[in-house]
Enzyme design. Sequence first.
Site, short mmCIF file in Angstrom:
data_model
loop_
_atom_site.label_atom_id
_atom_site.label_comp_id
_atom_site.label_asym_id
_atom_site.label_seq_id
_atom_site.Cartn_x
_atom_site.Cartn_y
_atom_site.Cartn_z
NE ARG A 62 42.53 -5.42 -46.43
CZ ARG A 62 43.07 -5.13 -47.58
NH1 ARG A 62 43.11 -4.03 -48.25
NH2 ARG A 62 43.54 -6.49 -48.34
CB SER A 64 42.26 -0.78 -50.58
OG SER A 64 42.62 0.59 -50.22
CD GLU A 73 45.64 12.37 -48.95
OE1 GLU A 73 45.80 13.62 -49.53
OE2 GLU A 73 45.70 11.43 -49.60
CG HIS A 118 47.14 0.08 -46.33
ND1 HIS A 118 45.92 -0.42 -46.32
CD2 HIS A 118 47.49 -0.22 -47.64
CE1 HIS A 118 45.66 -1.14 -47.49
NE2 HIS A 118 46.69 -0.94 -48.41
CG ASP A 138 51.52 -0.90 -51.92
OD1 ASP A 138 51.80 -1.26 -53.18
OD2 ASP A 138 50.35 -0.70 -51.47
NE ARG A 182 47.36 -4.42 -49.35
CZ ARG A 182 47.55 -5.73 -49.80
NH1 ARG A 182 48.30 -6.68 -49.16
NH2 ARG A 182 47.29 -5.79 -51.13
#
Lengths: 327, 282
Positions: free
Chosen positions: A19, A46, A67, A118, A126, A176
Amino acid sequence: MLNVELHTNLNNPEMLPTRDGYGEGLTAAAGENNDIVALGADISSSTRVNWFSEKFPDRFISIGIAEQNQMGIAAGMALMGKIPFVTNYGVFLSGRAWDQIRTTVCYSNLNVKLGGAHGGISVGPDGATHQALEEIAIMRCLPNMTVLVPADSIETRKATMAAASIHGPVYIRFGREKIPVITDEGTPYKIGRAYCCREGKDVAIIACGSMVYESLAAAKKLGEMGISAAVINNHTVKPIDEASIVEAAKKTGAVVTVEEHQVMGGMGSAVLEVLAQKCPVPVKMVGVMDRFGQSGEPDILMKEYGLCSDDIVSAVKEVLQMKDAQG
Amino acid sequence: MYRGLNEFQLKEKSNELRSAILEMLCEAGSGHSGGSLSSIDILNVLYNNVLRHDPKNPSWSERDRFILSKGHVCPALYAVLADCGYFDKKELLTLRKFGSMLQGHPDMHKTPGIEVSSGSLGQGLSVSVGIALAAKINGDKIRTYCLTGDGEMQEGQIWEALMAAGHYKLDNLCGIVDKNELQIDGEVKDVMDIDPLTDKIKAFKWNTIEINGNDVIQIEKAFREAAEYKGKPTMIIARTIKGKGVSFMENVCGWHGVAPNKEQLKSALAELNTGRREKDQC
């Protein structure tokens, strides 16, 4: 062909999240092209889009948690000559907005870039909802779409900048977690051109994303066992590099595909679509086997889901048995 | 292009366009009659008296943009585009046929004058928001118009787009809801009620104007008011009659996605008082 030892310190690699490469690439590309805009979805830090928004606040558009609207607005901006980068977690970006990507972006062939964060099971704690494991499949089946799965942070930066420089929709998958840096500034990168990062004659391991490092580690172990494994960084899942794949299969007579994604429909499937039609050879696939992920530390999950170098070693041994059986 | 048609001319033009729509649908053997007829007066006024556009140069950068979010009523848009000269009217009779520039739902790469491909409901307003936002960033003086259906307002993405347009105060954006009260399964209020629509859209920080969407004078006045309104986007809630202009189609939801056969076409054209066309058919 570069010497892999120059670019791969397998024992003590530098570790960076892909990322970061996306954030750097987006910012660098935007510095060169004023038409680049970025659309945020409440997860700017993030996904590293905050690196862009801090530098180019007037070209950052906050969309909130929406989205489908994010994708549609990007399409509209592309119609006006902008190059919108839509960044979101890969699960939601590819899944929640799939029809918007299909009908409005791809059917119209608009110049919208999708940054899918991610990616993979290594998202970790998560859990399943946030671990993108299907997006390569559902993006690569769309006409006009280009799908990139870079292998490390440096390559992600190159991929992001390359995406900005070509016309049409591009999906860039990144992760990530910190992963080993296995390329450097001099490593060749061209969309649509797989990169052979280790030569070998017994088997070709064709991998993408985080699994290129694992494949190199597996190849090293295999080498110690007297098995010569080639490793191909197949960073462009679409358009796939048919020539390199067929050449590797012809040279070695056995292929193992490796990806941090469902084996159904992913990079491995794309490779098999080529091989089955142009050069059928024994194949084993390493990837997630039709399961959802779960919470856990990334390294534990990679082990649980069979995505470590030892799993690749086992797959190579199996495929070599198949090759031997065929004589 | 600006024709500046007067009331009489606009009504005549609507009649002509209705005839063209029915002829192409009859020839195609399928397609969406009801919504094409309910929305044609809006498109007629828009393309003749409101939009800045150039049929000889469809990609003119300073043109106003029109997005047909309810893509299934493209026969209405095709009729207007052909009438403006974007392509030959003869093309209209190729609607929905293999190799035609006129697809069953709009394809921006096949049809001159189509801004974006559409057909999956609920997406056009977001696209319009993107255009309006980019125009603001660029300092372009263009206006963006977007036509949605009332059934289409059931799509969640529409409300995401309404929220964003209000948030960014896009006064260069004008939406129009073709509120004909019918959808495939029946009356909108029974299938999934969207009312009180005007209050809801107002609450999303839009200026709203309610009109009779089959009255050319009210339509033109609403577009003028929208263009003058500053600080908010404007939504024109246009009450219309589905199947407007053909008595046996009016307010009959069965005519949503059905084309007239030759007999029905003949009778419809007669009603539309286009004697010359009727003769041509015989």
